[in-house]
Design a protein around this motif. Structure first.
Motif, PDB file in Angstrom:
ATOM      1  N   LYS A 137      13.299   4.130  12.473  1.00 41.21           N
ATOM      2  CA  LYS A 137      13.614   2.003  12.409  1.00 41.21           C
ATOM      3  C   LYS A 137      13.706   1.596  11.444  1.00 41.21           C
ATOM      4  CE  LYS A 137      15.492  -2.139  14.524  1.00 41.21           C
ATOM      5  NZ  LYS A 137      16.902  -1.901  14.707  1.00 41.21           N
ATOM      6  N   VAL A 138      14.684   1.206  10.472  1.00 43.57           N
ATOM      7  CA  VAL A 138      14.470   0.120   9.056  1.00 43.57           C
ATOM      8  C   VAL A 138      14.448  -0.883   9.004  1.00 43.57           C
ATOM      9  CG1 VAL A 138      15.175   0.544   7.171  1.00 43.57           C
ATOM     10  CG2 VAL A 138      15.614   2.994   7.868  1.00 43.57           C
ATOM     11  N   PHE A 139      13.076  -2.098   8.652  1.00 41.95           N
ATOM     12  CA  PHE A 139      13.809  -3.130   7.890  1.00 41.95           C
ATOM     13  C   PHE A 139      13.441  -3.209   6.935  1.00 41.95           C
ATOM     14  CE2 PHE A 139      11.802  -2.966  12.308  1.00 41.95           C
ATOM     15  CZ  PHE A 139      11.854  -4.055  13.143  1.00 41.95           C
ATOM     16  N   ALA A 140      15.174  -3.981   5.968  1.00 40.47           N
ATOM     17  CA  ALA A 140      15.170  -3.487   4.906  1.00 40.47           C
ATOM     18  C   ALA A 140      15.440  -5.488   4.464  1.00 40.47           C
ATOM     19  CB  ALA A 140      16.019  -2.416   4.619  1.00 40.47           C
ATOM     20  N   ALA A 180       8.773 -11.699   2.868  1.00 43.04           N
ATOM     21  CA  ALA A 180      10.286 -10.822   3.737  1.00 43.04           C
ATOM     22  C   ALA A 180       8.465  -9.732   4.312  1.00 43.04           C
ATOM     23  CB  ALA A 180      10.304  -9.804   2.523  1.00 43.04           C
ATOM     24  N   ALA A 181       7.284  -9.981   4.071  1.00 44.45           N
ATOM     25  CA  ALA A 181       6.609  -9.724   5.392  1.00 44.45           C
ATOM     26  C   ALA A 181       6.619  -9.856   6.461  1.00 44.45           C
ATOM     27  CB  ALA A 181       5.470  -8.887   4.686  1.00 44.45           C
ATOM     28  N   ALA A 182       6.289 -11.131   6.214  1.00 47.17           N
ATOM     29  CA  ALA A 182       6.082 -12.143   7.633  1.00 47.17           C
ATOM     30  C   ALA A 182       7.382 -11.981   8.238  1.00 47.17           C
ATOM     31  CB  ALA A 182       5.711 -13.329   6.880  1.00 47.17           C
ATOM     32  N   ALA A 183       8.750 -11.987   7.793  1.00 48.46           N
ATOM     33  CA  ALA A 183       9.634 -12.042   8.694  1.00 48.46           C
ATOM     34  C   ALA A 183       9.633 -10.443   9.873  1.00 48.46           C
ATOM     35  CB  ALA A 183      11.353 -12.059   7.640  1.00 48.46           C
ATOM     36  N   ILE A 184       9.173  -9.657   8.495  1.00 52.39           N
ATOM     37  CA  ILE A 184       9.858  -8.477   9.443  1.00 52.39           C
ATOM     38  C   ILE A 184       8.591  -8.565  10.749  1.00 52.39           C
ATOM     39  CG2 ILE A 184       9.391  -5.478   8.775  1.00 52.39           C
ATOM     40  CD1 ILE A 184       9.872  -6.275   6.020  1.00 52.39           C
ATOM     41  N   VAL A 185       7.383  -8.708  10.705  1.00 53.81           N
ATOM     42  CA  VAL A 185       6.793  -8.159  11.572  1.00 53.81           C
ATOM     43  C   VAL A 185       7.179  -9.216  12.684  1.00 53.81           C
ATOM     44  CG1 VAL A 185       3.667  -9.377  12.030  1.00 53.81           C
ATOM     45  CG2 VAL A 185       4.648  -8.273  10.035  1.00 53.81           C
ATOM     46  N   LEU A 187       9.718 -10.305  13.479  1.00 48.12           N
ATOM     47  CA  LEU A 187      11.024  -9.353  14.411  1.00 48.12           C
ATOM     48  C   LEU A 187      10.691  -8.689  15.319  1.00 48.12           C
ATOM     49  CD1 LEU A 187      13.654  -9.191  10.884  1.00 48.12           C
ATOM     50  CD2 LEU A 187      13.680 -10.525  13.901  1.00 48.12           C
ATOM     51  N   HIS A 188       9.078  -7.563  14.780  1.00 43.94           N
ATOM     52  CA  HIS A 188       8.860  -6.366  15.210  1.00 43.94           C
ATOM     53  C   HIS A 188       8.197  -6.580  16.547  1.00 43.94           C
ATOM     54  CE1 HIS A 188       7.649  -2.301  16.432  1.00 43.94           C
ATOM     55  NE2 HIS A 188       8.360  -1.859  15.216  1.00 43.94           N
ATOM     56  N   GLY A 189       7.430  -8.247  16.887  1.00 46.43           N
ATOM     57  CA  GLY A 189       6.759  -8.353  17.260  1.00 46.43           C
ATOM     58  C   GLY A 189       5.363  -8.497  17.189  1.00 46.43           C
ATOM     59  N   THR A 190       5.147  -7.427  16.693  1.00 47.74           N
ATOM     60  CA  THR A 190       3.849  -7.729  16.149  1.00 47.74           C
ATOM     61  C   THR A 190       3.120  -6.374  15.087  1.00 47.74           C
ATOM     62  OG1 THR A 190       2.326  -5.155  17.500  1.00 47.74           O
ATOM     63  CG2 THR A 190       2.165  -7.747  18.140  1.00 47.74           C
ATOM     64  N   ALA A 191       2.124  -6.007  14.128  1.00 46.23           N
ATOM     65  CA  ALA A 191       2.029  -4.952  13.531  1.00 46.23           C
ATOM     66  C   ALA A 191       1.856  -4.413  13.244  1.00 46.23           C
ATOM     67  CB  ALA A 191       1.337  -6.081  11.939  1.00 46.23           C
ATOM     68  N   ALA A 192       1.521  -4.276  14.341  1.00 48.09           N
ATOM     69  CA  ALA A 192       0.779  -3.082  14.962  1.00 48.09           C
ATOM     70  C   ALA A 192       1.613  -1.941  16.324  1.00 48.09           C
ATOM     71  CB  ALA A 192      -0.884  -2.946  15.938  1.00 48.09           C
ATOM     72  N   ALA A 193       2.169  -3.161  16.055  1.00 54.24           N
ATOM     73  CA  ALA A 193       3.057  -2.237  16.551  1.00 54.24           C
ATOM     74  C   ALA A 193       4.321  -1.352  16.139  1.00 54.24           C
ATOM     75  CB  ALA A 193       4.511  -2.626  17.894  1.00 54.24           C
ATOM     76  N   MET A 194       4.757  -1.474  15.078  1.00 52.73           N
ATOM     77  CA  MET A 194       5.159  -0.845  13.880  1.00 52.73           C
ATOM     78  C   MET A 194       4.436   0.560  13.728  1.00 52.73           C
ATOM     79  SD  MET A 194       6.216  -4.249  10.891  1.00 52.73           S
ATOM     80  CE  MET A 194       7.173  -2.699  10.553  1.00 52.73           C
ATOM     81  N   GLY A 195       3.118   1.470  14.042  1.00 53.43           N
ATOM     82  CA  GLY A 195       2.977   2.508  13.725  1.00 53.43           C
ATOM     83  C   GLY A 195       2.779   2.561  12.246  1.00 53.43           C
ATOM     84  N   THR A 196       2.598   3.512  12.264  1.00 55.40           N
ATOM     85  CA  THR A 196       2.597   3.869  10.111  1.00 55.40           C
ATOM     86  C   THR A 196       3.361   3.919   9.201  1.00 55.40           C
ATOM     87  OG1 THR A 196       1.121   5.952  11.381  1.00 55.40           O
ATOM     88  CG2 THR A 196       2.119   5.825   8.307  1.00 55.40           C
ATOM     89  N   VAL A 197       3.364   2.929   8.767  1.00 52.20           N
ATOM     90  CA  VAL A 197       5.310   2.018   7.578  1.00 52.20           C
ATOM     91  C   VAL A 197       5.128   3.091   6.468  1.00 52.20           C
ATOM     92  CG1 VAL A 197       5.780  -0.172   6.880  1.00 52.20           C
ATOM     93  CG2 VAL A 197       4.461   0.394   9.307  1.00 52.20           C
ATOM     94  N   ALA A 198       6.196   3.643   6.092  1.00 55.97           N
ATOM     95  CA  ALA A 198       6.295   3.465   4.525  1.00 55.97           C
ATOM     96  C   ALA A 198       7.219   2.589   4.170  1.00 55.97           C
ATOM     97  CB  ALA A 198       7.499   5.250   4.926  1.00 55.97           C
ATOM     98  N   VAL A 199       7.007   1.972   3.208  1.00 60.18           N
ATOM     99  CA  VAL A 199       6.942   1.112   2.194  1.00 60.18           C
ATOM    100  C   VAL A 199       7.603   1.647   1.210  1.00 60.18           C
ATOM    101  CG1 VAL A 199       6.609  -0.829   0.409  1.00 60.18           C
ATOM    102  CG2 VAL A 199       4.912  -0.157   2.525  1.00 60.18           C
ATOM    103  N   VAL A 200       8.964   0.836   0.813  1.00 64.11           N
ATOM    104  CA  VAL A 200       9.692   1.183   0.285  1.00 64.11           C
ATOM    105  C   VAL A 200      10.496  -0.413  -1.146  1.00 64.11           C
ATOM    106  CG1 VAL A 200      12.501   2.235  -1.006  1.00 64.11           C
ATOM    107  CG2 VAL A 200      11.035   3.367   1.088  1.00 64.11           C
TER     108      VAL A 200
END
Length: 271
Positions: A137-140, A180-185, A187-200
């Protein structure tokens, strides 16, 4: 990069003598080495020495120097292989103004959306390179998401666009990296649920993108296999993203502001 030739030795007393002797020895006795950068330890020692002399306060100098070292002289990124990635997060950089939008202010509001611009297309390319290695999944931010849709035919099943904030009067509020980071978290629910994140992000912005993501709880890294783009659009609607020297001063200012906030919170946890 600072070198023994162009970094002025400005420490004092025994520390200066010791450092100068080591420098002369390493350079064959003449003190000239145009290519060899000084080590982090040498640079830190010189910073502390210079600040101690300027401030007449060695204790404060020893506190400040590591922050200057981190903000001004450390630009490497924490890296992970693509196969470890669970989520991709992409932060925009610059845009192109149009007749309706005008230039983007970091504090004001826009009457209309600007055009995404060429730098965000390069960021979309980097996202897609990672996605091909690990389709997650991509959050951009919307500037990047527009290219992911039009150029790579990504859709809502694999892409979540972070859309601009539009007020009731139709004006568009500038979204910061942290916003943007706050909005992404959210939308996903929690940061932990995102697992390992690749930042671009733009290569010069990526350090702060990763730090901001981590501050929002993400386990954030850059990807080893994909080189992040470095391009400054002279027609960008964000003046601070048109020129590398200007942008780096802007970014260091933002980094230092973050560290100042952390220092205040540590020193005065109850306000």
């Amino acid at each position: 990069m600072s070198t023994r030739r162009n970094f002025l030795l400005s420490t004092s007393g025994a520390a200066t003598a010791s450092l100068l002797a080591a420098t002369l020895s390493a350079c064959g006795g003449d003190g000239v080495s145009a290519d060899a950068p000084i080590s982090d330890a040498e640079l830190k020692a010189q910073m502390i020495g210079k600040l101690s002399a300027e401030l007449n306060d060695a204790t404060t100098a020893s506190v400040i120097a590591p922050y200057l070292m981190d903000v001004g002289f450390t630009w490497d990124l924490p890296l992970i292989p693509a196969n470890q990635v669970n989520t991709i997060v992409a932060y925009s950089f610059g845009n192109r103004p149009n007749a309706a939008s005008g230039n983007t202010s970091s504090t004001g509001a826009l009457a209309a959306l600007p055009d995404p611009g060429p730098m965000n297309e390069k960021l979309a390319d980097a996202v897609y390179q990672i996605y091909q290695l690990k389709p997650v999944k991509v959050f951009a931010q919307w500037q990047i998401a527009r290219f992911l849709v039009s150029k790579y035919q990504m859709n809502s099943s694999n892409l979540q666009s972070i859309e601009p904030i539009i007020a009731s009067d139709g004006t568009i509020t500038y979204m910061s990296t942290d916003g943007a980071a706050a909005a992404i978290v959210a939308l996903h629910g929690t940061a932990a649920a995102m697992g390992t994140v690749a930042v671009v992000g733009h290569r010069d912005h990526a350090k702060r993108c990763i730090e901001t993501s981590v501050a929002r709880g993400m386990n954030a890294h850059a990807v080893k296999e994909v080189t992040l783009p470095v391009y400054y659009d002279p027609l960008s609607g964000q003046p601070w993203t048109r020129n590398r020297a200007i942008y780096l001063v802007h970014d260091m200012y933002a980094q230092m502001a973050d560290r100042t906030g952390a220092l205040i919170a540590q020193a005065y946890p109850h306000g």
